[in-house]
Design a protein around this motif. Structure first.
Motif, PDB file in Angstrom:
ATOM      1  N   SER A  83       0.834  -1.208   0.000  1.00 19.01           N
ATOM      2  CA  SER A  83       0.000   0.000   0.000  1.00 19.01           C
ATOM      3  C   SER A  83       0.865   1.253   0.000  1.00 19.01           C
ATOM      4  N   GLU A  84       1.906   1.259   0.808  1.00 18.66           N
ATOM      5  CA  GLU A  84       2.815   2.408   0.860  1.00 18.66           C
ATOM      6  C   GLU A  84       3.531   2.598  -0.470  1.00 18.66           C
TER       7      GLU A  84
ATOM      8  N   GLY B 257       1.097   3.928  -2.925  1.00 16.82           N
ATOM      9  CA  GLY B 257       0.654   5.269  -2.571  1.00 16.82           C
ATOM     10  C   GLY B 257      -0.778   5.360  -2.084  1.00 16.82           C
ATOM     11  N   ASP B 258      -1.519   4.252  -2.107  1.00  9.99           N
ATOM     12  CA  ASP B 258      -2.902   4.260  -1.636  1.00  9.99           C
ATOM     13  C   ASP B 258      -3.355   2.821  -1.440  1.00  9.99           C
ATOM     14  N   ARG B 259      -4.071   2.595  -0.376  1.00 12.88           N
ATOM     15  CA  ARG B 259      -4.536   1.236  -0.085  1.00 12.88           C
ATOM     16  C   ARG B 259      -5.574   0.747  -1.086  1.00 12.88           C
ATOM     17  N   LYS B 260      -6.215   1.664  -1.801  1.00 11.11           N
ATOM     18  CA  LYS B 260      -7.270   1.264  -2.742  1.00 11.11           C
ATOM     19  C   LYS B 260      -6.747   0.342  -3.854  1.00 11.11           C
ATOM     20  N   TYR B 261      -5.455   0.414  -4.148  1.00 10.17           N
ATOM     21  CA  TYR B 261      -4.895  -0.417  -5.211  1.00 10.17           C
ATOM     22  C   TYR B 261      -4.800  -1.891  -4.810  1.00 10.17           C
TER      23      TYR B 261
ATOM     24  N   LYS C 197     -14.298   2.404   2.594  1.00 10.02           N
ATOM     25  CA  LYS C 197     -13.669   3.726   2.635  1.00 10.02           C
ATOM     26  C   LYS C 197     -13.609   4.279   4.052  1.00 10.02           C
TER      27      LYS C 197
ATOM     28  N   ASP D  50      -7.036   2.473   8.709  1.00 11.59           N
ATOM     29  CA  ASP D  50      -6.015   1.645   8.076  1.00 11.59           C
ATOM     30  C   ASP D  50      -5.890   0.303   8.791  1.00 11.59           C
TER      31      ASP D  50
END
Length: 126
Positions: free
Chosen positions: A56-57, A60-64, A82, A86
């Motif tokens: 995720s880091e 750049g976003d956990r959505k990926y 959403k 985290d």
């Protein structure tokens, strides 16, 4: 997003879900390109929370990391996902690994590929 660099393929771990057609395409692609990897059943041995957090880091976003087309995600609902902290989000992925976008390819905490796009995998692995 930073460029992923893979040096050697001795430690590649492919987390896979056997009924996932995208995973089967990724496995075939890896084999066709003579890339050695360890195949891991996502449901029996999901990626650790630490791996998921590192991916995720990196992205750049956990959505990926989330499989938005799956039944589990739809049953939870995008709004609920959403609103998760985290900690709740990564705990949910670990508890219910079918929520993880797949295939999930791990080399190190700085080298991941999530999902399968042949051109992206070729850029990173060949």
């Amino acid at each position: 997003m930073g460029k992923l660099i893979f040096l050697g393929f001795e430690n590649l771990k492919l987390f896979n879900y056997s009924s996932c057609s995208t995973c089967r395409r990724a496995i075939k692609w890896l084999k066709n390109n003579d890339i050695t990897f360890e195949l891991i059943d996502l449901l029996k041995s999901p990626p650790s929370k630490e791996m998921l957090i590192s991916a995720s880091e990196l992205y750049g976003d956990r959505k990926y990391l989330i499989n938005t087309s799956g039944f589990i995600y739809r049953s939870i609902g995008s709004d609920a996902v959403k609103k998760m902290s985290d900690n709740e989000f990564f705990e949910q992925l670990f508890i219910e690994p079918r929520l993880i976008k797949r295939p999930f390819l791990y080399k190190s905490n700085k080298c991941f590929l999530v999902g399968f796009k042949e051109e992206k995998w070729a850029e990173k692995l060949l």
